[in-house]
Write a protein that holds these residues in place. Sequence first.
Motif, PDB file in Angstrom:
ATOM      1  N   ALA A  88       0.837  -1.203   0.000  1.00  0.00           N
ATOM      2  CA  ALA A  88       0.000   0.000   0.000  1.00  0.00           C
ATOM      3  C   ALA A  88       0.871   1.252   0.000  1.00  0.00           C
ATOM      4  CB  ALA A  88      -0.925  -0.007   1.213  1.00  0.00           C
ATOM      5  N   GLU A  89       1.956   1.229   0.764  1.00  0.00           N
ATOM      6  CA  GLU A  89       2.866   2.373   0.832  1.00  0.00           C
ATOM      7  C   GLU A  89       3.480   2.661  -0.528  1.00  0.00           C
ATOM      8  OE1 GLU A  89       4.555   5.502   2.648  1.00  0.00           O
ATOM      9  OE2 GLU A  89       3.527   4.025   3.890  1.00  0.00           O
ATOM     10  N   MET A  90       3.953   1.615  -1.192  1.00  0.00           N
ATOM     11  CA  MET A  90       4.611   1.800  -2.478  1.00  0.00           C
ATOM     12  C   MET A  90       3.614   2.178  -3.573  1.00  0.00           C
ATOM     13  SD  MET A  90       7.720   1.697  -3.733  1.00  0.00           S
ATOM     14  CE  MET A  90       8.799   0.490  -2.951  1.00  0.00           C
ATOM     15  N   MET A  91       2.482   1.485  -3.621  1.00  0.00           N
ATOM     16  CA  MET A  91       1.493   1.733  -4.682  1.00  0.00           C
ATOM     17  C   MET A  91       0.886   3.127  -4.576  1.00  0.00           C
ATOM     18  SD  MET A  91       0.962  -0.891  -6.822  1.00  0.00           S
ATOM     19  CE  MET A  91      -0.783  -0.978  -7.273  1.00  0.00           C
ATOM     20  N   ARG A  92       0.724   3.621  -3.359  1.00  0.00           N
ATOM     21  CA  ARG A  92       0.161   4.961  -3.164  1.00  0.00           C
ATOM     22  C   ARG A  92       0.933   6.008  -3.960  1.00  0.00           C
ATOM     23  NH1 ARG A  92       1.767   9.062   0.139  1.00  0.00           N
ATOM     24  NH2 ARG A  92       3.373   7.732   1.052  1.00  0.00           N
ATOM     25  N   MET A  93       2.225   5.843  -4.042  1.00  0.00           N
ATOM     26  CA  MET A  93       3.083   6.852  -4.661  1.00  0.00           C
ATOM     27  C   MET A  93       3.012   6.842  -6.186  1.00  0.00           C
ATOM     28  SD  MET A  93       4.688   8.604  -2.296  1.00  0.00           S
ATOM     29  CE  MET A  93       6.303   9.127  -2.868  1.00  0.00           C
ATOM     30  N   LEU A  94       2.354   5.862  -6.763  1.00  0.00           N
ATOM     31  CA  LEU A  94       2.298   5.773  -8.221  1.00  0.00           C
ATOM     32  C   LEU A  94       1.287   6.729  -8.831  1.00  0.00           C
ATOM     33  CD1 LEU A  94       2.490   1.900  -8.730  1.00  0.00           C
ATOM     34  CD2 LEU A  94       4.362   3.558  -8.551  1.00  0.00           C
ATOM     35  N   ARG A 143      -5.085   7.364  -3.282  1.00  0.00           N
ATOM     36  CA  ARG A 143      -5.914   6.637  -2.331  1.00  0.00           C
ATOM     37  C   ARG A 143      -6.386   5.309  -2.926  1.00  0.00           C
ATOM     38  NH1 ARG A 143      -9.718  10.271  -1.604  1.00  0.00           N
ATOM     39  NH2 ARG A 143      -8.550  11.352   0.031  1.00  0.00           N
ATOM     40  N   LEU A 144      -6.795   5.347  -4.189  1.00  0.00           N
ATOM     41  CA  LEU A 144      -7.257   4.122  -4.848  1.00  0.00           C
ATOM     42  C   LEU A 144      -6.117   3.118  -5.030  1.00  0.00           C
ATOM     43  CD1 LEU A 144      -9.586   5.668  -7.589  1.00  0.00           C
ATOM     44  CD2 LEU A 144     -10.304   4.350  -5.584  1.00  0.00           C
ATOM     45  N   LEU A 145      -4.944   3.621  -5.406  1.00  0.00           N
ATOM     46  CA  LEU A 145      -3.810   2.726  -5.611  1.00  0.00           C
ATOM     47  C   LEU A 145      -3.314   2.145  -4.295  1.00  0.00           C
ATOM     48  CD1 LEU A 145      -1.949   4.744  -8.372  1.00  0.00           C
ATOM     49  CD2 LEU A 145      -2.799   2.405  -8.600  1.00  0.00           C
ATOM     50  N   ALA A 146      -3.407   2.901  -3.219  1.00  0.00           N
ATOM     51  CA  ALA A 146      -3.040   2.363  -1.910  1.00  0.00           C
ATOM     52  C   ALA A 146      -3.971   1.217  -1.521  1.00  0.00           C
ATOM     53  CB  ALA A 146      -3.089   3.462  -0.854  1.00  0.00           C
ATOM     54  N   ALA A 147      -5.275   1.390  -1.799  1.00  0.00           N
ATOM     55  CA  ALA A 147      -6.224   0.315  -1.510  1.00  0.00           C
ATOM     56  C   ALA A 147      -5.934  -0.916  -2.351  1.00  0.00           C
ATOM     57  CB  ALA A 147      -7.654   0.805  -1.759  1.00  0.00           C
ATOM     58  N   LEU A 148      -5.621  -0.695  -3.630  1.00  0.00           N
ATOM     59  CA  LEU A 148      -5.263  -1.813  -4.491  1.00  0.00           C
ATOM     60  C   LEU A 148      -3.994  -2.489  -3.989  1.00  0.00           C
ATOM     61  CD1 LEU A 148      -5.614  -3.479  -7.087  1.00  0.00           C
ATOM     62  CD2 LEU A 148      -4.341  -1.692  -8.300  1.00  0.00           C
ATOM     63  N   GLY A 149      -3.019  -1.687  -3.575  1.00  0.00           N
ATOM     64  CA  GLY A 149      -1.787  -2.243  -3.047  1.00  0.00           C
ATOM     65  C   GLY A 149      -2.028  -3.109  -1.827  1.00  0.00           C
ATOM     66  N   TRP A 150      -2.937  -2.680  -0.965  1.00  0.00           N
ATOM     67  CA  TRP A 150      -3.277  -3.481   0.219  1.00  0.00           C
ATOM     68  C   TRP A 150      -3.865  -4.828  -0.191  1.00  0.00           C
ATOM     69  CZ3 TRP A 150      -2.468  -2.964   5.397  1.00  0.00           C
ATOM     70  CH2 TRP A 150      -3.199  -3.818   6.226  1.00  0.00           C
ATOM     71  N   LEU A 151      -4.724  -4.811  -1.201  1.00  0.00           N
ATOM     72  CA  LEU A 151      -5.386  -6.051  -1.633  1.00  0.00           C
ATOM     73  C   LEU A 151      -4.404  -7.054  -2.222  1.00  0.00           C
ATOM     74  CD1 LEU A 151      -8.643  -4.605  -3.270  1.00  0.00           C
ATOM     75  CD2 LEU A 151      -8.463  -5.866  -1.109  1.00  0.00           C
ATOM     76  N   VAL A 152      -3.435  -6.560  -3.002  1.00  0.00           N
ATOM     77  CA  VAL A 152      -2.508  -7.471  -3.685  1.00  0.00           C
ATOM     78  C   VAL A 152      -1.187  -7.618  -2.941  1.00  0.00           C
ATOM     79  CG1 VAL A 152      -3.525  -6.856  -5.914  1.00  0.00           C
ATOM     80  CG2 VAL A 152      -1.449  -5.678  -5.142  1.00  0.00           C
ATOM     81  N   GLY A 153      -1.079  -6.973  -1.788  1.00  0.00           N
ATOM     82  CA  GLY A 153       0.199  -6.924  -1.090  1.00  0.00           C
ATOM     83  C   GLY A 153       0.759  -8.277  -0.700  1.00  0.00           C
ATOM     84  N   ALA A 154      -0.118  -9.175  -0.246  1.00  0.00           N
ATOM     85  CA  ALA A 154       0.365 -10.491   0.180  1.00  0.00           C
ATOM     86  C   ALA A 154       0.974 -11.245  -0.991  1.00  0.00           C
ATOM     87  CB  ALA A 154      -0.776 -11.285   0.803  1.00  0.00           C
ATOM     88  N   ARG A 155       0.437 -11.005  -2.191  1.00  0.00           N
ATOM     89  CA  ARG A 155       0.984 -11.688  -3.361  1.00  0.00           C
ATOM     90  C   ARG A 155       2.247 -10.993  -3.853  1.00  0.00           C
ATOM     91  NH1 ARG A 155      -2.810 -12.094  -8.546  1.00  0.00           N
ATOM     92  NH2 ARG A 155      -2.393  -9.848  -8.524  1.00  0.00           N
TER      93      ARG A 155
END
Length: 275
Positions: free
Chosen positions: A140-146, A154-166
Motif C-alpha cells: 500500500a505504501e509503495m502503490m500509493r506513490m504511483l 488513495r485508490l492505488l493504496a487500496a489496491l496495493g493493500w489487496l494485492v500486497g500479500a501476493r
Amino acid sequence: MPFLAVGAGPPLVFLAGITPNHEPPTGSDRRFQTRQLLPFAASRRVWWVNRRPGLESGATMADIAADYANAMLRRFDEPVDVIGESTGGSVALQLAADHPAVVKRLVIVSAAYRLGDEGRDTQLRTADNVLDGRPRAASAEMMRMLGAGTQSRRLLAALGWLVGARFFGHTTADLITTIRAEDAFDLHTRLADIVAPTLVIGGGRDAFYSAELFRETAEGIPRGTLALYPGRGHLGTMLDPRFLPDVLSFLDPPDDAGSPATLAEPGVGNDDITR
C-alpha cells in the motif's frame, strides 16, 4: 542476472524498476514485464534485465551498475542503447557515468539523479514494513506513490493493500539492499560524466521525484534532453500516448546526426521539451 529477451534487431537493454526479489519473473509478473517490452520489440531485440540475485549486504548503486556493465561487456560487442525505468533509471544513470563504454544512447524514465524526499521516506517505510512482516502495508505504501493526485493515490493504496500479500509475499534481502542503495544514491556531481545522448522523461506530478529534479538531471548531462509530461504521476509516464513516439524518435533518429539530445553540444545548453 535474470533476463527476458523479445524481438529482433539491434539490442536495447531495459533496466527494470524495483522488484520484491531478483528471481526470474513468472506468471502474471512475467506477462506484465513482457508487455512493457513489446512496443520496442518490433524493431529491436529487447533485453529486460533485473539486478543480480544475492547482492552483498551494503552493495551500492555503483556495485549494482558494475554488475550490468560486466554482463553487457560479455554479451555485446559494442555500446548499446539503454532504457532505465524508476529504480532501473537510477542504476542506468550510474551505469552511464561509471561505464560510458557500454552505453550508446540512454533513456531515463521516471528517475533522476536522486530520489525526492518523499520518495526516499516511502521506500524506507516500505523496507521497514517488509522487515516487520507486513506485506500489505508495504505494498500500500509503495502503490500509493504511483498516482498523480489525492484520489488516485488513495485508490492505488487500496489496491496495493489487496494485492500486497501476493506482491510482497516472497521478498528477499535483495529488495532491502536495493532500497538502501537507492536511498544513498545521489549522482548530482557526476552527471557531467555521462557522455551518451540522454533523454529524461518524467511526470510533472511524480510523487517520488519532482519536475525540478527531472530538469536538473537533464540539464546536468552534457547531451541531455528533458521530456516533461505535466499532470502525469510515476505510473502514468509510461502510459502516456506521447511516451512511445518520444522514445522511438530518440533511439532511432532520422539520421545519425541524431535526435534533439545529440544536437546540444557540451557547454552549449540542453533541450527542454515540456509536453
